[in-house]
Enzyme design. Structure first.
Site, PDB file in Angstrom:
ATOM      1  N   ASP A 129       0.870  -1.173   0.000  1.00 28.42           N
ATOM      2  CA  ASP A 129       0.000   0.000   0.000  1.00 28.42           C
ATOM      3  C   ASP A 129       0.907   1.223   0.000  1.00 28.42           C
ATOM      4  O   ASP A 129       1.933   1.243   0.693  1.00 28.42           O
ATOM      5  CB  ASP A 129      -0.934  -0.002   1.218  1.00 28.42           C
ATOM      6  CG  ASP A 129      -2.129   0.931   1.000  1.00 28.42           C
ATOM      7  OD1 ASP A 129      -2.454   1.240  -0.158  1.00 28.42           O
ATOM      8  OD2 ASP A 129      -2.746   1.345   2.001  1.00 28.42           O
ATOM      9  N   PHE A 141       2.465   6.606 -13.718  1.00 29.11           N
ATOM     10  CA  PHE A 141       1.035   6.624 -13.420  1.00 29.11           C
ATOM     11  C   PHE A 141       0.816   7.499 -12.180  1.00 29.11           C
ATOM     12  O   PHE A 141       1.769   8.023 -11.603  1.00 29.11           O
ATOM     13  CB  PHE A 141       0.512   5.194 -13.182  1.00 29.11           C
ATOM     14  CG  PHE A 141       1.040   4.574 -11.911  1.00 29.11           C
ATOM     15  CD1 PHE A 141       2.319   4.054 -11.846  1.00 29.11           C
ATOM     16  CD2 PHE A 141       0.258   4.539 -10.753  1.00 29.11           C
ATOM     17  CE1 PHE A 141       2.811   3.501 -10.672  1.00 29.11           C
ATOM     18  CE2 PHE A 141       0.738   3.973  -9.572  1.00 29.11           C
ATOM     19  CZ  PHE A 141       2.020   3.459  -9.535  1.00 29.11           C
ATOM     20  N   LYS A 201      13.177   5.671 -12.544  1.00 30.39           N
ATOM     21  CA  LYS A 201      12.189   5.567 -11.464  1.00 30.39           C
ATOM     22  C   LYS A 201      12.282   4.204 -10.780  1.00 30.39           C
ATOM     23  O   LYS A 201      12.275   4.112  -9.552  1.00 30.39           O
ATOM     24  CB  LYS A 201      10.776   5.785 -12.002  1.00 30.39           C
ATOM     25  CG  LYS A 201       9.746   5.635 -10.889  1.00 30.39           C
ATOM     26  CD  LYS A 201       8.320   5.756 -11.322  1.00 30.39           C
ATOM     27  CE  LYS A 201       7.417   5.437 -10.147  1.00 30.39           C
ATOM     28  NZ  LYS A 201       6.020   5.318 -10.513  1.00 30.39           N
TER      29      LYS A 201
HETATM   30  P1  IMP Z   1      -1.178   1.773  -4.385  1.00 26.61           P
HETATM   31  O1  IMP Z   1      -1.296   1.456  -2.942  1.00 26.61           O
HETATM   32  O2  IMP Z   1       0.116   1.316  -4.992  1.00 26.61           O
HETATM   33  O3  IMP Z   1      -2.383   1.349  -5.181  1.00 26.61           O
HETATM   34  O4  IMP Z   1      -1.104   3.349  -4.507  1.00 26.61           O
HETATM   35  C1  IMP Z   1      -2.169   4.196  -4.092  1.00 26.61           C
HETATM   36  C2  IMP Z   1      -2.156   5.434  -4.957  1.00 26.61           C
HETATM   37  O5  IMP Z   1      -0.940   6.172  -4.718  1.00 26.61           O
HETATM   38  C3  IMP Z   1      -2.174   5.172  -6.448  1.00 26.61           C
HETATM   39  O6  IMP Z   1      -3.489   5.055  -6.924  1.00 26.61           O
HETATM   40  C4  IMP Z   1      -1.500   6.412  -7.009  1.00 26.61           C
HETATM   41  O7  IMP Z   1      -2.407   7.469  -7.086  1.00 26.61           O
HETATM   42  C5  IMP Z   1      -0.477   6.732  -5.936  1.00 26.61           C
HETATM   43  N1  IMP Z   1       0.831   6.103  -6.270  1.00 26.61           N
HETATM   44  C6  IMP Z   1       1.344   4.965  -5.757  1.00 26.61           C
HETATM   45  N2  IMP Z   1       2.557   4.710  -6.275  1.00 26.61           N
HETATM   46  C7  IMP Z   1       2.803   5.727  -7.146  1.00 26.61           C
HETATM   47  C8  IMP Z   1       3.901   6.016  -7.997  1.00 26.61           C
HETATM   48  O8  IMP Z   1       4.901   5.285  -8.086  1.00 26.61           O
HETATM   49  N3  IMP Z   1       3.802   7.144  -8.714  1.00 26.61           N
HETATM   50  C9  IMP Z   1       2.712   7.965  -8.667  1.00 26.61           C
HETATM   51  N4  IMP Z   1       1.665   7.733  -7.913  1.00 26.61           N
HETATM   52  C10 IMP Z   1       1.701   6.611  -7.135  1.00 26.61           C
END
Ligand code: IMP
Length: 193
Positions: free
Chosen positions: A72, A152, A175
């Protein structure tokens, strides 16, 4: 020769799975939720990244009995008291629209000189019923407006420390070497070796 280790990544995001496969290397066979036929959206109802990652990993471990991990991630902006934080995906609403999320964040930062921010990833791993947590952080600043189409989420507005372009402009290979997710996955991989 040692046998490959099988692990499940509790995510439906194939792009993330590919990114993590590349980091873990050929010692691991990594399946994600699509690969194991789990099509449910696993709830992430908690206020802490740790609790959400653990909830997802426990869901998979309890239902499928397989060693697994879940992640997360949140973006914390200093001048916004840590928002969007655990709400990063749904900051502008349930549609999880990245453009709307970035627009909201930029709007809230208007006129603020402190643009410091950090991404933080937490990974919860369950191996043979034992739980382990790993963390990865990257510090940076929020740009005045979106730049670039790489990546993204908030990538077009996040400038990592030590660089002067956003993740939206920087090559994906850069990245993947310095990101919060890479740091957390690297710790997981080192632990499992
Ligand atoms: P998740 O827990 O990886 O799904 O991340 C939650 C949210 O954080 C995602 O929907 C993105 O909006 C943002 N996010 C997570 N990782 C990244 C990244 O590497 N770059 C940009 N936004 C990120």
């Amino acid at each position: 020769m040692t046998a490959s280790r099988h692990l499940v990544f509790a995510s439906h995001n194939s792009n993330k799975t590919e990114e993590i496969r590349a980091i873990l290397g050929s010692d691991f066979v990594l399946d994600d939720l699509n690969d194991i036929g789990c099509h449910e959206e696993i709830p992430e109802p908690y206020e802490a990244l740790e609790d959400n990652a653990l909830a997802k990993a426990r869901f998979v471990y309890n239902k499928y009995g397989k060693d697994c991990f879940a992640d997360d991630t949140g973006l914390k902006v200093e001048a916004l008291n840590g928002r969007p934080g655990v709400q990063s995906a749904r900051y502008a609403g349930p549609a999880k629209d990245s453009d709307a999320n970035m627009a909201k964040l930029l709007d809230e930062l208007q006129g603020k000189t402190n643009r410091k921010a950090r991404f933080r990833t937490v990974i919860a791993l369950i191996v043979e019923g034992k739980e382990h947590l790993f963390e990865g952080i990257i510090n940076g600043t929020i740009a005045e407006k979106p730049f670039g189409k790489e990546g993204f989420g908030y990538d077009p507005i996040f400038i990592p420390e030590g660089y002067n372009q956003t993740f939206g402009v920087l090559d994906a290979a850069i990245k993947n070497r310095i990101s919060h997710r890479f740091a957390a996955i690297k710790k997981l991989a080192d632990f499992l070796q």
